[in-house]
Write a protein that holds these residues in place. Structure first.
Motif, short mmCIF file in Angstrom:
data_model
loop_
_atom_site.label_atom_id
_atom_site.label_comp_id
_atom_site.label_asym_id
_atom_site.label_seq_id
_atom_site.Cartn_x
_atom_site.Cartn_y
_atom_site.Cartn_z
N ARG A 205 28.91 42.41 36.56
CA ARG A 205 27.61 42.74 37.14
C ARG A 205 27.27 41.74 38.24
O ARG A 205 27.88 40.67 38.33
CB ARG A 205 26.53 42.73 36.07
N VAL A 206 26.29 42.07 39.05
CA VAL A 206 25.89 41.19 40.14
C VAL A 206 25.44 39.83 39.61
O VAL A 206 25.78 38.78 40.17
CB VAL A 206 24.77 41.86 40.97
N ASP A 207 24.67 39.84 38.51
CA ASP A 207 24.19 38.57 37.96
C ASP A 207 25.35 37.74 37.40
O ASP A 207 25.33 36.50 37.48
CB ASP A 207 23.14 38.82 36.88
N GLU A 208 26.37 38.41 36.87
CA GLU A 208 27.53 37.68 36.36
C GLU A 208 28.32 37.07 37.51
O GLU A 208 28.85 35.95 37.38
CB GLU A 208 28.41 38.62 35.54
N ILE A 209 28.42 37.78 38.61
CA ILE A 209 29.13 37.25 39.77
C ILE A 209 28.42 36.00 40.29
O ILE A 209 29.07 35.02 40.69
CB ILE A 209 29.24 38.32 40.88
N ALA A 210 27.10 36.01 40.26
CA ALA A 210 26.34 34.84 40.69
C ALA A 210 26.65 33.64 39.79
O ALA A 210 26.81 32.51 40.27
CB ALA A 210 24.85 35.15 40.67
N VAL A 211 26.75 33.88 38.49
CA VAL A 211 27.08 32.81 37.54
C VAL A 211 28.48 32.27 37.83
O VAL A 211 28.72 31.06 37.85
CB VAL A 211 26.98 33.32 36.09
N VAL A 212 29.41 33.19 38.03
CA VAL A 212 30.81 32.80 38.29
C VAL A 212 30.89 31.96 39.56
O VAL A 212 31.54 30.90 39.59
CB VAL A 212 31.69 34.05 38.41
N LYS A 213 30.25 32.40 40.61
CA LYS A 213 30.32 31.68 41.89
C LYS A 213 29.66 30.30 41.82
O LYS A 213 30.07 29.38 42.54
CB LYS A 213 29.67 32.51 43.00
N SER A 214 28.66 30.17 40.97
CA SER A 214 27.97 28.89 40.86
C SER A 214 28.74 27.89 40.00
O SER A 214 28.51 26.68 40.09
CB SER A 214 26.57 29.09 40.27
N SER A 215 29.65 28.39 39.17
CA SER A 215 30.36 27.50 38.25
C SER A 215 31.85 27.33 38.57
O SER A 215 32.51 26.48 37.97
CB SER A 215 30.22 28.03 36.81
N MET A 216 32.37 28.13 39.50
CA MET A 216 33.79 28.06 39.84
C MET A 216 33.95 27.90 41.35
O MET A 216 33.26 28.56 42.14
CB MET A 216 34.53 29.32 39.37
N SER A 217 34.87 27.06 41.75
CA SER A 217 35.10 26.79 43.17
C SER A 217 35.93 27.91 43.79
O SER A 217 36.63 28.65 43.08
CB SER A 217 35.83 25.47 43.34
N PRO A 218 35.89 28.06 45.12
CA PRO A 218 36.74 29.05 45.78
C PRO A 218 38.22 28.89 45.46
O PRO A 218 38.94 29.88 45.30
CB PRO A 218 36.46 28.82 47.27
N LYS A 219 38.68 27.64 45.35
CA LYS A 219 40.09 27.41 45.03
C LYS A 219 40.41 27.91 43.63
O LYS A 219 41.48 28.49 43.39
CB LYS A 219 40.43 25.93 45.16
N GLU A 220 39.49 27.68 42.68
CA GLU A 220 39.71 28.17 41.32
C GLU A 220 39.76 29.69 41.29
O GLU A 220 40.57 30.29 40.58
CB GLU A 220 38.61 27.65 40.39
N LEU A 221 38.90 30.33 42.06
CA LEU A 221 38.88 31.79 42.11
C LEU A 221 40.14 32.33 42.78
O LEU A 221 40.67 33.37 42.37
CB LEU A 221 37.63 32.27 42.86
N ASP A 222 40.64 31.62 43.79
CA ASP A 222 41.89 32.04 44.42
C ASP A 222 43.05 31.95 43.43
O ASP A 222 43.93 32.82 43.41
CB ASP A 222 42.21 31.16 45.64
N ARG A 223 43.03 30.90 42.60
CA ARG A 223 44.10 30.74 41.62
C ARG A 223 44.06 31.84 40.56
O ARG A 223 45.10 32.36 40.15
CB ARG A 223 44.02 29.36 40.96
N VAL A 224 42.86 32.20 40.12
CA VAL A 224 42.78 33.26 39.10
C VAL A 224 43.12 34.61 39.72
O VAL A 224 43.66 35.49 39.04
CB VAL A 224 41.40 33.27 38.42
N ALA A 225 42.84 34.79 41.01
CA ALA A 225 43.26 36.02 41.69
C ALA A 225 44.78 36.12 41.71
O ALA A 225 45.35 37.21 41.54
CB ALA A 225 42.70 36.06 43.11
N ALA A 226 45.44 34.98 41.92
CA ALA A 226 46.91 34.96 41.89
C ALA A 226 47.42 35.33 40.49
O ALA A 226 48.42 36.06 40.35
CB ALA A 226 47.43 33.59 42.30
N LYS A 227 46.75 34.86 39.45
CA LYS A 227 47.13 35.22 38.08
C LYS A 227 46.89 36.71 37.83
O LYS A 227 47.67 37.35 37.10
CB LYS A 227 46.35 34.38 37.08
N ALA A 228 45.84 37.25 38.42
CA ALA A 228 45.59 38.69 38.29
C ALA A 228 46.70 39.49 38.96
O ALA A 228 47.13 40.54 38.44
CB ALA A 228 44.23 39.05 38.90
#
Length: 224
Positions: A51-74
């Protein structure tokens, strides 16, 4: 969330199978909706997994590099699923396939899911009644997004639902020449051949028509 990618493709039926279709060739070039962390979150939102509110939580607690790494795992998970589906589609899934589900089971075991009661809409009968009814509650599953890998949990759940419920005899790859999409054929006679009749189906018809014209050769002019 804004990005330059076209809308994601959801044509497979089960969302777990549509995860494969996060890599597609809509026209000529291949499009990857999991190319980086931002694209990954966008696909999750379009798939209804965040959800939009969950994405806001994720972005506030995870760095862009961390998100890039989990995208690679996906993407790695998608590669695993593609091999699994390609190997087993077109015939009944057998018990021996369980030995290949290690990567999926590892994600399911690590899931941090909990249940909570949330208010929801009253049943239609009570909505139409003049009587004041008590608040109606619904039980909803939620997740704690404590670490980047937790973002893979809802995808793993959808893949597990797909594998445990789909008849693999009717899991198919689109027959379009350059198409790389998969779908579960749920038509009555199981005769579906294309991801979409409007795209690959019509393209195949046009190519067949041109091939017939070429085979007949140029038409001869009538003599006067």
């Amino acid at each position: 969330m804004e990005n330059s990618l076209p809308p994601a493709i959801f044509i497979a039926g089960p969302l777990g199978l549509d995860f494969l279709n996060s890599l597609a060739r809509p026209i000529v070039e291949v499009v990857d909706w999991l190319g980086n962390g931002s694209d990954f979150l966008s696909w999750m939102k379009q798939a209804g997994l965040l959800r939009v509110d969950e994405i806001a939580v994720v972005k506030s607690s995870m760095s862009p590099k961390e998100l890039d790494r989990v995208a690679a795992k996906a993407r790695d998970l998608r590669d695993w699923l593609r091999v699994f589906v390609t190997e087993h589609m077109g015939r009944p899934l057998k018990a021996q396939a369980l030995t290949q589900l290690g990567p999926l089971n590892d994600l399911l075991v690590a899931d941090e899911i909990f249940l909570s009661l949330v208010p929801g809409p009253a049943p239609l009968a009570k909505q139409m009644s003049d009587e004041v009814s008590p608040t109606i509650f619904h039980l909803r599953a939620q997740r704690r997004w404590r670490k980047p890998d937790s973002l893979l949990a809802p995808i793993a759940e959808e893949i597990a639902k797909f594998i445990s419920s789909a008849d693999f005899r009717y899991v198919k790859a689109c027959q379009g020449d350059h198409c790389i999409l998969f779908f579960l054929d749920q038509t009555r006679r199981h005769g579906r051949r294309w991801c979409s009749m409007a795209v690959c189906g019509n393209r195949a018809k046009q190519e067949a028509h041109l091939a017939r014209l070429k085979k007949r050769g140029p038409s001869r002019k009538r003599r006067n």
